[in-house]
Design a protein around this motif. Structure first.
Motif, PDB file in Angstrom:
ATOM      1  N   GLU A 177       0.947  -1.134   0.151  1.00 53.27           N
ATOM      2  CA  GLU A 177      -0.167   0.094   0.082  1.00 53.27           C
ATOM      3  C   GLU A 177       0.966   1.192   0.107  1.00 53.27           C
ATOM      4  O   GLU A 177       0.229   2.386   0.317  1.00 53.27           O
ATOM      5  CB  GLU A 177      -0.890   0.003   1.209  1.00 53.27           C
ATOM      6  CG  GLU A 177      -1.984  -1.216   1.069  1.00 53.27           C
ATOM      7  CD  GLU A 177      -2.568  -1.390   2.577  1.00 53.27           C
ATOM      8  OE1 GLU A 177      -2.229  -1.044   3.619  1.00 53.27           O
ATOM      9  OE2 GLU A 177      -3.389  -2.236   2.481  1.00 53.27           O
ATOM     10  N   GLU A 208      -1.755  -1.199  -4.041  1.00 54.43           N
ATOM     11  CA  GLU A 208      -3.056  -1.390  -3.937  1.00 54.43           C
ATOM     12  C   GLU A 208      -3.609  -0.106  -3.133  1.00 54.43           C
ATOM     13  O   GLU A 208      -2.923   0.191  -2.239  1.00 54.43           O
ATOM     14  CB  GLU A 208      -3.805  -2.604  -3.156  1.00 54.43           C
ATOM     15  CG  GLU A 208      -3.548  -3.850  -4.206  1.00 54.43           C
ATOM     16  CD  GLU A 208      -4.154  -4.924  -3.405  1.00 54.43           C
ATOM     17  OE1 GLU A 208      -4.328  -4.954  -2.365  1.00 54.43           O
ATOM     18  OE2 GLU A 208      -4.269  -5.961  -4.218  1.00 54.43           O
ATOM     19  N   TYR A 209      -5.030   0.319  -3.115  1.00 53.86           N
ATOM     20  CA  TYR A 209      -5.620   1.045  -1.979  1.00 53.86           C
ATOM     21  C   TYR A 209      -5.781   0.316  -0.835  1.00 53.86           C
ATOM     22  O   TYR A 209      -5.721  -0.804  -0.681  1.00 53.86           O
ATOM     23  CB  TYR A 209      -7.135   1.444  -2.475  1.00 53.86           C
ATOM     24  CG  TYR A 209      -7.297   2.301  -3.927  1.00 53.86           C
ATOM     25  CD1 TYR A 209      -6.994   3.838  -3.840  1.00 53.86           C
ATOM     26  CD2 TYR A 209      -7.618   1.410  -5.010  1.00 53.86           C
ATOM     27  CE1 TYR A 209      -7.065   4.565  -4.799  1.00 53.86           C
ATOM     28  CE2 TYR A 209      -7.786   2.474  -6.259  1.00 53.86           C
ATOM     29  CZ  TYR A 209      -7.396   3.824  -6.227  1.00 53.86           C
ATOM     30  OH  TYR A 209      -7.663   4.715  -7.215  1.00 53.86           O
ATOM     31  N   LYS A 210      -5.687   1.390   0.162  1.00 51.37           N
ATOM     32  CA  LYS A 210      -5.987   0.841   1.643  1.00 51.37           C
ATOM     33  C   LYS A 210      -7.515   1.527   2.114  1.00 51.37           C
ATOM     34  O   LYS A 210      -7.652   2.581   2.215  1.00 51.37           O
ATOM     35  CB  LYS A 210      -4.991   1.242   2.359  1.00 51.37           C
ATOM     36  CG  LYS A 210      -5.076   0.937   3.991  1.00 51.37           C
ATOM     37  CD  LYS A 210      -4.175   1.485   4.737  1.00 51.37           C
ATOM     38  CE  LYS A 210      -4.263   0.659   6.352  1.00 51.37           C
ATOM     39  NZ  LYS A 210      -3.280   1.242   7.251  1.00 51.37           N
ATOM     40  N   LEU A 245      -6.356   5.636  -1.575  1.00 49.97           N
ATOM     41  CA  LEU A 245      -4.964   5.500  -1.879  1.00 49.97           C
ATOM     42  C   LEU A 245      -4.014   6.449  -0.961  1.00 49.97           C
ATOM     43  O   LEU A 245      -4.261   7.833  -0.606  1.00 49.97           O
ATOM     44  CB  LEU A 245      -4.698   6.065  -3.304  1.00 49.97           C
ATOM     45  CG  LEU A 245      -3.206   6.119  -3.763  1.00 49.97           C
ATOM     46  CD1 LEU A 245      -2.606   4.635  -3.774  1.00 49.97           C
ATOM     47  CD2 LEU A 245      -2.914   6.479  -5.156  1.00 49.97           C
ATOM     48  N   GLN A 246      -3.017   5.602  -0.213  1.00 48.84           N
ATOM     49  CA  GLN A 246      -1.952   6.621   0.613  1.00 48.84           C
ATOM     50  C   GLN A 246      -0.971   7.089  -0.179  1.00 48.84           C
ATOM     51  O   GLN A 246      -0.522   6.556  -1.160  1.00 48.84           O
ATOM     52  CB  GLN A 246      -1.255   5.373   1.432  1.00 48.84           C
ATOM     53  CG  GLN A 246      -2.276   4.764   2.484  1.00 48.84           C
ATOM     54  CD  GLN A 246      -1.131   4.114   3.568  1.00 48.84           C
ATOM     55  OE1 GLN A 246      -0.458   3.446   3.202  1.00 48.84           O
ATOM     56  NE2 GLN A 246      -1.772   4.060   4.890  1.00 48.84           N
TER      57      GLN A 246
END
Length: 131
Positions: A40, A109-111, A115-116
């Motif tokens: 992430e 990937e998104y968390k 998106l971080q």
């Protein structure tokens, strides 16, 4: 006849030792796990070690990202910036006509649906907003 057999066996043994002595070793060894990793964090460090004076190209998603020559310590580390989704990494090491290729796959990937992003400067923020 015995002398010929002893001489023949001696030559065979010497040849087998020489072959083992010249066995090829890896030019680089990647210590970071780059084999089907999911993260992430958009930044990822690829580190490892290799033979001094080895020329290395780091290719990220079919584009040359970085290139360097491994120094006397034999250690290397490179920070890469991942794109959302699949990131394909290829390290091409060459030295004295030998070549070694190491490939990897890292997925960003998104968390929790977000998106971080890490922003260190105002320029980074503007780059992210206007891409």
């Amino acid at each position: 006849m015995k002398k010929v057999m002893v001489m023949f066996m001696t030559v065979i043994m010497i040849m087998s030792f020489m072959t083992c002595g010249f066995a090829a070793t890896d030019l680089i060894t990647v210590k970071s796990n780059i084999d089907n990793v999911t993260t992430e964090n958009k930044y990822f460090v690829i580190s490892g070690e290799g033979q001094p004076d080895t020329y290395v190209k780091l290719i990220l998603n079919d584009q040359l990202n970085d290139k360097w020559v491994i120094g006397d310590t034999g250690l290397f580390a490179r920070l890469i910036r991942l794109v959302l989704g699949d990131n394909y990494i290829t390290l091409k090491a060459t030295k004295n006509g030998e070549e070694q290729i190491v490939k990897g796959h890292i997925k960003l990937e998104y968390k929790d649906g977000v998106l971080q992003i890490t922003v260190n400067t105002l320029k980074d923020l503007l780059d992210i907003l206007f891409k």
